[in-house]
Design a protein around this motif. Structure first.
Motif, PDB file in Angstrom:
ATOM      1  N   THR A   5       0.841  -1.200   0.000  1.00  0.00           N
ATOM      2  CA  THR A   5       0.000   0.000   0.000  1.00  0.00           C
ATOM      3  C   THR A   5       0.875   1.248   0.000  1.00  0.00           C
ATOM      4  OG1 THR A   5      -1.609  -1.256   1.281  1.00  0.00           O
ATOM      5  CG2 THR A   5      -1.929   1.131   1.192  1.00  0.00           C
ATOM      6  N   HIS A   6       1.909   1.250   0.854  1.00  0.00           N
ATOM      7  CA  HIS A   6       2.811   2.407   0.919  1.00  0.00           C
ATOM      8  C   HIS A   6       3.534   2.614  -0.417  1.00  0.00           C
ATOM      9  CE1 HIS A   6       2.271   3.319   5.115  1.00  0.00           C
ATOM     10  NE2 HIS A   6       2.567   2.091   5.485  1.00  0.00           N
ATOM     11  N   ALA A   7       3.927   1.520  -1.067  1.00  0.00           N
ATOM     12  CA  ALA A   7       4.651   1.623  -2.344  1.00  0.00           C
ATOM     13  C   ALA A   7       3.757   2.213  -3.430  1.00  0.00           C
ATOM     14  CB  ALA A   7       5.157   0.247  -2.761  1.00  0.00           C
ATOM     15  N   SER A  31       4.040  10.603   3.363  1.00  0.00           N
ATOM     16  CA  SER A  31       2.746   9.938   3.128  1.00  0.00           C
ATOM     17  C   SER A  31       2.617   8.671   3.972  1.00  0.00           C
ATOM     18  CB  SER A  31       2.577   9.594   1.642  1.00  0.00           C
ATOM     19  OG  SER A  31       3.324   8.426   1.294  1.00  0.00           O
ATOM     20  N   HIS A  32       3.758   8.050   4.271  1.00  0.00           N
ATOM     21  CA  HIS A  32       3.747   6.825   5.070  1.00  0.00           C
ATOM     22  C   HIS A  32       3.015   7.043   6.401  1.00  0.00           C
ATOM     23  CE1 HIS A  32       5.573   2.883   6.269  1.00  0.00           C
ATOM     24  NE2 HIS A  32       5.158   3.350   7.438  1.00  0.00           N
ATOM     25  N   PHE A  33       3.367   8.138   7.079  1.00  0.00           N
ATOM     26  CA  PHE A  33       2.798   8.403   8.403  1.00  0.00           C
ATOM     27  C   PHE A  33       1.324   8.786   8.286  1.00  0.00           C
ATOM     28  CE2 PHE A  33       7.334   9.356   8.351  1.00  0.00           C
ATOM     29  CZ  PHE A  33       7.776   8.436   9.289  1.00  0.00           C
ATOM     30  N   ILE A  35      -0.890   7.822   5.993  1.00  0.00           N
ATOM     31  CA  ILE A  35      -1.824   6.710   5.719  1.00  0.00           C
ATOM     32  C   ILE A  35      -1.749   5.613   6.790  1.00  0.00           C
ATOM     33  CG2 ILE A  35      -1.952   7.211   3.249  1.00  0.00           C
ATOM     34  CD1 ILE A  35      -0.300   4.783   2.686  1.00  0.00           C
ATOM     35  N   ASP A  36      -0.657   5.572   7.563  1.00  0.00           N
ATOM     36  CA  ASP A  36      -0.620   4.651   8.707  1.00  0.00           C
ATOM     37  C   ASP A  36      -1.654   5.042   9.762  1.00  0.00           C
ATOM     38  OD1 ASP A  36       1.091   2.585   8.185  1.00  0.00           O
ATOM     39  OD2 ASP A  36       2.757   3.325   9.410  1.00  0.00           O
ATOM     40  N   ALA A  37      -2.080   6.313   9.736  1.00  0.00           N
ATOM     41  CA  ALA A  37      -3.060   6.793  10.722  1.00  0.00           C
ATOM     42  C   ALA A  37      -4.461   6.250  10.456  1.00  0.00           C
ATOM     43  CB  ALA A  37      -3.078   8.327  10.728  1.00  0.00           C
ATOM     44  N   PRO A 106       9.958   4.195   6.062  1.00  0.00           N
ATOM     45  CA  PRO A 106       9.804   4.268   7.513  1.00  0.00           C
ATOM     46  C   PRO A 106       9.663   2.898   8.202  1.00  0.00           C
ATOM     47  CG  PRO A 106       8.554   6.019   6.503  1.00  0.00           C
ATOM     48  CD  PRO A 106       9.050   5.145   5.369  1.00  0.00           C
ATOM     49  N   ASP A 107       9.102   1.901   7.516  1.00  0.00           N
ATOM     50  CA  ASP A 107       8.953   0.592   8.169  1.00  0.00           C
ATOM     51  C   ASP A 107      10.279  -0.155   8.346  1.00  0.00           C
ATOM     52  OD1 ASP A 107       6.345   0.826   8.904  1.00  0.00           O
ATOM     53  OD2 ASP A 107       5.538  -0.229   7.172  1.00  0.00           O
ATOM     54  N   PRO A 108      11.124  -0.290   7.291  1.00  0.00           N
ATOM     55  CA  PRO A 108      12.443  -0.884   7.563  1.00  0.00           C
ATOM     56  C   PRO A 108      13.258  -0.089   8.582  1.00  0.00           C
ATOM     57  CG  PRO A 108      12.204  -0.326   5.223  1.00  0.00           C
ATOM     58  CD  PRO A 108      10.869  -0.171   5.850  1.00  0.00           C
ATOM     59  N   LEU A 109      13.033   1.230   8.653  1.00  0.00           N
ATOM     60  CA  LEU A 109      13.758   2.022   9.662  1.00  0.00           C
ATOM     61  C   LEU A 109      13.337   1.621  11.075  1.00  0.00           C
ATOM     62  CD1 LEU A 109      13.983   5.630   8.138  1.00  0.00           C
ATOM     63  CD2 LEU A 109      15.794   3.919   8.376  1.00  0.00           C
ATOM     64  N   GLN A 110      12.101   1.108  11.217  1.00  0.00           N
ATOM     65  CA  GLN A 110      11.681   0.603  12.532  1.00  0.00           C
ATOM     66  C   GLN A 110      12.504  -0.618  12.920  1.00  0.00           C
ATOM     67  OE1 GLN A 110       7.463   0.935  13.933  1.00  0.00           O
ATOM     68  NE2 GLN A 110       7.079   0.319  11.832  1.00  0.00           N
ATOM     69  N   VAL A 111      12.791  -1.459  11.929  1.00  0.00           N
ATOM     70  CA  VAL A 111      13.602  -2.658  12.196  1.00  0.00           C
ATOM     71  C   VAL A 111      15.027  -2.240  12.562  1.00  0.00           C
ATOM     72  CG1 VAL A 111      14.425  -4.864  11.278  1.00  0.00           C
ATOM     73  CG2 VAL A 111      12.166  -3.993  10.586  1.00  0.00           C
ATOM     74  N   PHE A 127       7.605   9.086  16.727  1.00  0.00           N
ATOM     75  CA  PHE A 127       6.663   9.762  15.829  1.00  0.00           C
ATOM     76  C   PHE A 127       5.838   8.731  15.050  1.00  0.00           C
ATOM     77  CE2 PHE A 127       5.753  11.747  11.639  1.00  0.00           C
ATOM     78  CZ  PHE A 127       4.909  12.751  12.095  1.00  0.00           C
ATOM     79  N   HIS A 128       6.488   7.678  14.589  1.00  0.00           N
ATOM     80  CA  HIS A 128       5.811   6.619  13.820  1.00  0.00           C
ATOM     81  C   HIS A 128       4.721   5.957  14.674  1.00  0.00           C
ATOM     82  CE1 HIS A 128       6.706   3.478  10.451  1.00  0.00           C
ATOM     83  NE2 HIS A 128       5.419   3.602  10.643  1.00  0.00           N
ATOM     84  N   ARG A 129       5.056   5.657  15.916  1.00  0.00           N
ATOM     85  CA  ARG A 129       4.081   5.024  16.818  1.00  0.00           C
ATOM     86  C   ARG A 129       2.929   5.987  17.125  1.00  0.00           C
ATOM     87  NH1 ARG A 129       4.593   0.339  18.963  1.00  0.00           N
ATOM     88  NH2 ARG A 129       3.061   0.900  20.532  1.00  0.00           N
ATOM     89  N   THR A 131       1.751   8.430  15.173  1.00  0.00           N
ATOM     90  CA  THR A 131       0.866   8.621  14.024  1.00  0.00           C
ATOM     91  C   THR A 131       0.108   7.338  13.675  1.00  0.00           C
ATOM     92  OG1 THR A 131       2.679   8.105  12.514  1.00  0.00           O
ATOM     93  CG2 THR A 131       2.259  10.435  12.934  1.00  0.00           C
ATOM     94  N   HIS A 132       0.664   6.178  14.041  1.00  0.00           N
ATOM     95  CA  HIS A 132       0.063   4.903  13.630  1.00  0.00           C
ATOM     96  C   HIS A 132      -1.299   4.704  14.298  1.00  0.00           C
ATOM     97  CE1 HIS A 132      -0.323   0.624  12.775  1.00  0.00           C
ATOM     98  NE2 HIS A 132       0.561   0.828  11.820  1.00  0.00           N
ATOM     99  N   ALA A 133      -2.289   4.265  13.494  1.00  0.00           N
ATOM    100  CA  ALA A 133      -3.642   4.032  14.013  1.00  0.00           C
ATOM    101  C   ALA A 133      -3.597   3.100  15.214  1.00  0.00           C
ATOM    102  CB  ALA A 133      -4.507   3.426  12.919  1.00  0.00           C
TER     103      ALA A 133
HETATM  104 ZN   LIG Z   1       4.440   2.216   9.132  1.00  0.00          ZN
END
Ligand SMILES: [Zn+2]
Length: 161
Positions: A5-7, A31-33, A35-37, A106-111, A127-129, A131-133
Motif C-alpha cells: 500500500t505504501h509503495a 505519506s507513510h505516516f 496513511i498509517d493513521a 519508515p517501516d524498515p527504519l523501525q527494524v 513519531f511513527h508510533r 501517528t500509527h492508528a
Molecule cells: Zn508504518
C-alpha cells in the motif's frame, strides 16, 4: 499499512511531479505516516516486534527472523512491481521507484531502530508510533479496505494527474 500500500501511494505521488525527485522523496516518506493513521490490518511478524520496551537485542540470532524478512521482502517487491506497472512511463521509471521506496522506508527504519536504538531513529520511532492508528481492523476488512484505498488513490492520480 502493509508495504505494498505504501509503495503504490509513493509511486502515485511520484507520478504527480516526476521532475522533482527531492520533493517526491520527502512527500512519499511523509505519506507513510499519514496513511498509517487510517485504521488497518498488518500481517503478524514472528520474530520482529515493535512494542515499546520489547527486547530485540537477540533478533539477529532468532531463526524466525528469516520468515519475517521473506514476508517483508515479498510485500515490498509486490508493491514495487504494482507501482511500476501502474505509473511508470519510459521517462519516469527512476522517480517512480524512488517514490515507492521512500513511501516504504519508515517501516524498515523501525527494524533498524530495534537493532540500533539510537537518535535520530528514536525520535522517528516515537513519531511513527504516535501517528500509527491505534485501532486495528480484523484482516478481511483491514486488508480489503487497504486494497480499495490504494486502488482509489491510483485511480484518482491516473485520471487527474
Ligand atoms: Zn508504518
Amino acid at each position: 499499512m502493509i508495504l505494498s500500500t505504501h509503495a503504490v501511494v509513493g509511486g502515485a505521488i511520484a507520478s504527480l511531479f516526476p521532475s522533482h525527485p527531492v520533493l517526491v522523496a520527502v512527500a512519499a516518506f511523509a505519506s507513510h505516516f499519514a496513511i498509517d493513521a487510517i485504521p488497518h490490518w498488518d500481517y503478524p511478524l514472528r520474530a520482529i516486534t515493535f512494542k515499546p520496551g520489547a527486547n530485540n537485542r537477540r533478533l539477529l540470532a532468532d531463526p524466525r527472523l528469516f520468515f519475517d524478512l521473506a514476508l517483508i521482502g515479498f510485500d515490498a517487491c509486490a508493491g514495487l512491481l504494482i507501482a511500476i506497472w501502474l505509473f511508470v512511463t519510459p521517462a519516469t521509471i527512476g522517480v517512480i521507484v524512488l517514490g515507492a521506496l521512500a513511501g516504504m522506508t519508515p517501516d524498515p527504519l523501525q527494524v533498524v531502530y530495534k537493532v540500533l536504538p539510537k537518535q535520530p531513529l528514536t525520535t522517528l520511532q516515537r513519531f511513527h508510533r504516535w501517528t500509527h492508528a491505534k485501532r486495528r481492523l480484523s484482516w478481511p476488512l483491514g486488508i480489503s479496505s487497504q486494497a480499495l484505498f490504494a486502488a482509489s488513490v491510483s485511480w484518482i492520480v491516473l485520471t487527474v494527474g
